[in-house]
Scaffold this motif. Sequence first.
Motif, PDB file in Angstrom:
ATOM      1  N   VAL A  23      76.650  17.486  35.033  1.00 42.04           N
ATOM      2  CA  VAL A  23      76.148  18.770  34.558  1.00 42.04           C
ATOM      3  C   VAL A  23      74.737  18.940  35.116  1.00 42.04           C
ATOM      4  CG1 VAL A  23      75.617  20.151  32.519  1.00 42.04           C
ATOM      5  CG2 VAL A  23      77.499  18.525  32.462  1.00 42.04           C
ATOM      6  N   ASN A  24      74.433  20.096  35.631  1.00 38.47           N
ATOM      7  CA  ASN A  24      73.135  20.377  36.247  1.00 38.47           C
ATOM      8  C   ASN A  24      72.970  19.753  37.622  1.00 38.47           C
ATOM      9  OD1 ASN A  24      71.422  22.152  34.725  1.00 38.47           O
ATOM     10  ND2 ASN A  24      71.456  20.613  33.106  1.00 38.47           N
ATOM     11  N   TRP A  75      68.720  28.944  36.822  1.00 36.61           N
ATOM     12  CA  TRP A  75      69.248  27.706  36.225  1.00 36.61           C
ATOM     13  C   TRP A  75      70.761  27.830  36.000  1.00 36.61           C
ATOM     14  CZ3 TRP A  75      67.431  25.506  30.823  1.00 36.61           C
ATOM     15  CH2 TRP A  75      67.972  24.240  30.658  1.00 36.61           C
ATOM     16  N   PRO A 130      67.824  12.990  21.647  1.00 40.69           N
ATOM     17  CA  PRO A 130      67.964  12.930  23.106  1.00 40.69           C
ATOM     18  C   PRO A 130      68.519  14.240  23.644  1.00 40.69           C
ATOM     19  CG  PRO A 130      69.662  11.620  22.035  1.00 40.69           C
ATOM     20  CD  PRO A 130      68.739  12.069  20.958  1.00 40.69           C
ATOM     21  N   LEU A 131      68.285  14.472  24.936  1.00 40.65           N
ATOM     22  CA  LEU A 131      68.722  15.722  25.564  1.00 40.65           C
ATOM     23  C   LEU A 131      70.212  15.698  25.862  1.00 40.65           C
ATOM     24  CD1 LEU A 131      66.223  16.824  28.351  1.00 40.65           C
ATOM     25  CD2 LEU A 131      66.677  17.893  26.162  1.00 40.65           C
ATOM     26  N   VAL A 132      70.921  16.751  25.454  1.00 42.43           N
ATOM     27  CA  VAL A 132      72.332  16.861  25.822  1.00 42.43           C
ATOM     28  C   VAL A 132      72.408  17.186  27.327  1.00 42.43           C
ATOM     29  CG1 VAL A 132      73.065  17.579  23.538  1.00 42.43           C
ATOM     30  CG2 VAL A 132      72.405  19.305  25.191  1.00 42.43           C
ATOM     31  N   PRO A 133      73.544  16.860  27.973  1.00 43.52           N
ATOM     32  CA  PRO A 133      73.621  17.027  29.428  1.00 43.52           C
ATOM     33  C   PRO A 133      73.218  18.411  29.921  1.00 43.52           C
ATOM     34  CG  PRO A 133      75.525  15.819  28.648  1.00 43.52           C
ATOM     35  CD  PRO A 133      74.771  16.240  27.422  1.00 43.52           C
ATOM     36  N   ALA A 134      73.599  19.461  29.172  1.00 41.46           N
ATOM     37  CA  ALA A 134      73.325  20.818  29.644  1.00 41.46           C
ATOM     38  C   ALA A 134      71.837  21.082  29.834  1.00 41.46           C
ATOM     39  CB  ALA A 134      73.908  21.838  28.674  1.00 41.46           C
ATOM     40  N   LEU A 135      70.987  20.373  29.073  1.00 40.83           N
ATOM     41  CA  LEU A 135      69.548  20.643  29.133  1.00 40.83           C
ATOM     42  C   LEU A 135      68.805  19.692  30.065  1.00 40.83           C
ATOM     43  CD1 LEU A 135      68.721  21.379  25.380  1.00 40.83           C
ATOM     44  CD2 LEU A 135      69.278  22.972  27.179  1.00 40.83           C
ATOM     45  N   GLN A 136      69.531  18.751  30.682  1.00 41.59           N
ATOM     46  CA  GLN A 136      68.845  17.766  31.521  1.00 41.59           C
ATOM     47  C   GLN A 136      68.508  18.360  32.877  1.00 41.59           C
ATOM     48  OE1 GLN A 136      71.528  14.448  31.553  1.00 41.59           O
ATOM     49  NE2 GLN A 136      71.346  14.102  29.364  1.00 41.59           N
ATOM     50  N   SER A 137      67.453  19.156  32.906  1.00 45.98           N
ATOM     51  CA  SER A 137      67.061  19.801  34.156  1.00 45.98           C
ATOM     52  C   SER A 137      65.603  20.226  34.057  1.00 45.98           C
ATOM     53  CB  SER A 137      67.945  21.025  34.389  1.00 45.98           C
ATOM     54  OG  SER A 137      67.421  21.819  35.419  1.00 45.98           O
ATOM     55  N   TYR A 167      81.204  22.656  39.895  1.00 41.96           N
ATOM     56  CA  TYR A 167      80.311  22.377  38.779  1.00 41.96           C
ATOM     57  C   TYR A 167      81.061  21.616  37.687  1.00 41.96           C
ATOM     58  CZ  TYR A 167      77.774  26.183  40.997  1.00 41.96           C
ATOM     59  OH  TYR A 167      77.128  26.986  41.895  1.00 41.96           O
ATOM     60  N   ASN A 220      72.811  29.684  37.574  1.00 41.54           N
ATOM     61  CA  ASN A 220      73.495  29.649  38.864  1.00 41.54           C
ATOM     62  C   ASN A 220      73.598  28.216  39.377  1.00 41.54           C
ATOM     63  OD1 ASN A 220      74.596  31.065  41.241  1.00 41.54           O
ATOM     64  ND2 ASN A 220      72.863  30.099  42.248  1.00 41.54           N
ATOM     65  N   TYR A 221      72.530  27.454  39.156  1.00 40.54           N
ATOM     66  CA  TYR A 221      72.519  26.071  39.625  1.00 40.54           C
ATOM     67  C   TYR A 221      73.466  25.193  38.809  1.00 40.54           C
ATOM     68  CZ  TYR A 221      70.795  21.486  40.853  1.00 40.54           C
ATOM     69  OH  TYR A 221      70.718  20.193  41.260  1.00 40.54           O
ATOM     70  N   ALA A 222      73.512  25.435  37.501  1.00 34.59           N
ATOM     71  CA  ALA A 222      74.289  24.545  36.637  1.00 34.59           C
ATOM     72  C   ALA A 222      75.733  24.995  36.456  1.00 34.59           C
ATOM     73  CB  ALA A 222      73.615  24.426  35.281  1.00 34.59           C
ATOM     74  N   TRP A 223      75.977  26.302  36.475  1.00 37.25           N
ATOM     75  CA  TRP A 223      77.323  26.810  36.173  1.00 37.25           C
ATOM     76  C   TRP A 223      77.928  27.613  37.304  1.00 37.25           C
ATOM     77  CZ3 TRP A 223      74.626  29.015  31.332  1.00 37.25           C
ATOM     78  CH2 TRP A 223      74.419  27.989  30.405  1.00 37.25           C
ATOM     79  N   PRO A 241      76.534  13.276  23.317  1.00 34.58           N
ATOM     80  CA  PRO A 241      76.844  13.061  24.734  1.00 34.58           C
ATOM     81  C   PRO A 241      75.587  12.962  25.584  1.00 34.58           C
ATOM     82  CG  PRO A 241      77.321  15.319  24.082  1.00 34.58           C
ATOM     83  CD  PRO A 241      77.016  14.573  22.829  1.00 34.58           C
ATOM     84  N   LYS A 242      75.622  12.039  26.554  1.00 35.62           N
ATOM     85  CA  LYS A 242      74.478  11.828  27.417  1.00 35.62           C
ATOM     86  C   LYS A 242      74.778  12.291  28.832  1.00 35.62           C
ATOM     87  CE  LYS A 242      71.439   8.065  28.873  1.00 35.62           C
ATOM     88  NZ  LYS A 242      71.257   6.611  28.812  1.00 35.62           N
ATOM     89  N   TYR A 269      74.773   8.677  23.845  1.00 34.74           N
ATOM     90  CA  TYR A 269      73.581   8.032  23.287  1.00 34.74           C
ATOM     91  C   TYR A 269      74.007   7.169  22.105  1.00 34.74           C
ATOM     92  CZ  TYR A 269      70.733  11.419  25.886  1.00 34.74           C
ATOM     93  OH  TYR A 269      70.140  12.166  26.856  1.00 34.74           O
TER      94      TYR A 269
END
Lengths: 459, 282
Positions: A260-261, B210, B123-130, A272, B212-215, A234-235, A229
């Motif tokens: 990620v995700n 979540w 802004p949302l960090v990648p880990a939370l983009q879900s 992953y 399980n889906y992400a990690w 990190p974005k 960003y």
Amino acid sequence: MTTPKKDVLRSLWDAFCSLKLTMFLLISLAVISIIGTVIPQGTPAEEYLATIGPAKISLYKALGFFDMYHSWWFILLLYLLTVNLVACSIKRLPHIWKIITQPVTVMEDGLERSLTNVATIKNSNDPVQLKEQITAFLETEFAEPVVTETGGTLHFFAQKNPWCRLSVYFVHLSVIVIFIGALVGSLFGFKGYVNILEGESISKIMLRSGKELDLGYTLRLEQFSMATYSNGAPKEFKSILTVLENGKPVPGYANARVIVNDPLTYKGITFYQSSYGDASEYLFTATDLDGKNPVSLTVGGQSSAKLPDGSSMCLLESTPDIAPYSPGLSGPAANVEIHKTDGTSERFVVYANHPELNIEHAKNHGKGPVLHYKGGEKHMYTGLQVAKDPGVGIVWLGCFLMVIGVYTAFFMSHRRIWVRIQNGSVTVGGNASKNQGAFQLAFESLVGRLKTDLNKENK
Amino acid sequence: MTSSLLFNITTFAYLISMLAFFVFLASRTKVLGSAAMIVAYGGLLAQTFAIALRWKESYDMGVGHAPLSNLYESVVFFSWTIVLIYALLDIKYKYRVIGAFVMPFALLGMAWAQLGLNTGIEPLVPALQSNWLLYHVVTCFLGYAAFAVACGISIMYLIKAGCEESADKQSDTGLLTMFPPIRVLDDLNYRSIMVGFPLLTLGIITGAAWANYAWGTYWSWDPKETWSLIVWFVYAAFLHARITKGWVGKRAAWLSIIGFAATIFCYLGVNLFLSGLHSYGK
């Protein structure tokens, strides 16, 4: 000889059926679990180990504190909880099953006295008509009744949600299903990781146990990129991966995006996005002032290299063309930092196309080696978690059962209504397995409606 | 009108509401109890608008996401859910005095968030983009809030039960006449946990789904996960205590208070004192 043995078994069984054991196990699990949140699990960092000293380290190791959730005593507690809830369920289930399948359809005096909700309505309607009226009333207002006649007395019985009495056992079952899922996962699944350089392929991954595992196919990292960003946070971390079988890309799995995700799954194995790193290599030569004794040096994007005089060098930034930054110059250049043996450090630019500048710098700053830049390439690598867990579906089934079970256990109740017609009076009794307050209100309103219903037909 | 201003109004409303509840408790003036409740409802309304507005503001900034992404936003949301659960309890059971023991939690949250935490929209960090973020956080915090209400009620229970034991002669005069009977308090405690426990269960399950889906691991014994399980164990013990001899009453009330203390540690303590996968909550 058999009697004392039986007694031991009997008391053991009673102990496992006891709710006090349940309380003890739940509270013990809660308290003991704290240990593993305070002491780092897995392989603790050296810095941490240094703070606690060798005596504690060996004690913690002996007690299994560094992997406590897999230690025998923690697993034992989980097994005891499982045995406890199975035993409790086995002990109580037959009684509950009887209530559900063989309901008491006749309200005798004893039952009537045990009920908190009882009401009597005086009515002198014709018994046949009354029977029809009450049957119809219960059918529309509550549930279809079972009618029994004993010695001139008419009994009605109607119930709602009898099966919700099973919900607690559903929750207990769900815990066991989740445990089975976890067991299947640990027996038939694996967890691992792999690092792949940009442009390179792998077909083996490293398992957490330290063993290697052959994937049976090949995975190639086409590109890794990172976006930020405007504030520098990190974005996105993105790996572009291609799955190859027999050297050929698999259709639909070429240039697949993994962020990620949003993982990639192929043949039951899932990849992953987990970490990344810089594997760039930058080439330098160090010579004496007169150009003799050349030594080749390779510096990584995140590492340093030793120079012939003992000082160390690391790279700050590099560019394939210096022209935009320094007009009049051209070609690759690198900004480096040198840490000398005497503790001082300096930063300067090393050029590929301008050896004279490199020599001049060395002359101006003592007699140290002359550095020449040979160029380099930016290479990223991606770190992927790799997992296969065939038990996940069973775990989700257990979770689903648990949610349904918990919901019905709390919010649904087995409600029963008995009606007895005897000597011109109608007696209504009611009972609920839960939420007595709400049932009392519902019962009173039901009786009120029955009263007006019967009186209306009377006139 | 900015969300920040509305959040300040909310904090002020909760302060007024709490003070009014205290005076109501001391003076037993019925009208004050109603006034305190109305102010609390007003604050809840303002906060609802403020959360919606902050959500919109994040989109205006081009980093649109639900306002549940950092400590400030979660504390604000926690405070909102506490008042929401309390409002539902009030609509159903109308025991005004409970407000004096629940509103302090909501006020504490808002005051800390407004005065002590970084309020910027990030802004949302990648880990939370879900999408899981929304389900996971909403279920967890509704559960936490129900436990907060249960804790307030349990404190009332212990005060009342303690006083009844020591001096039942005075019980007609003191503040305690305002308290619902202990039987009712025990029931309300159970009812709050009855709401909280399924929500916490769902919160843990959505978190596992979540993860399980992400990690690729639904459970990794990360401190946050472990503490949520500890909380779950404590409330499971509470639910079984109700049908276990010797555990009914005071012990159950203590379990409810310990459960909420564990909840708070799970929510804040883990982020502040322990390291792990939930570090974005700092």
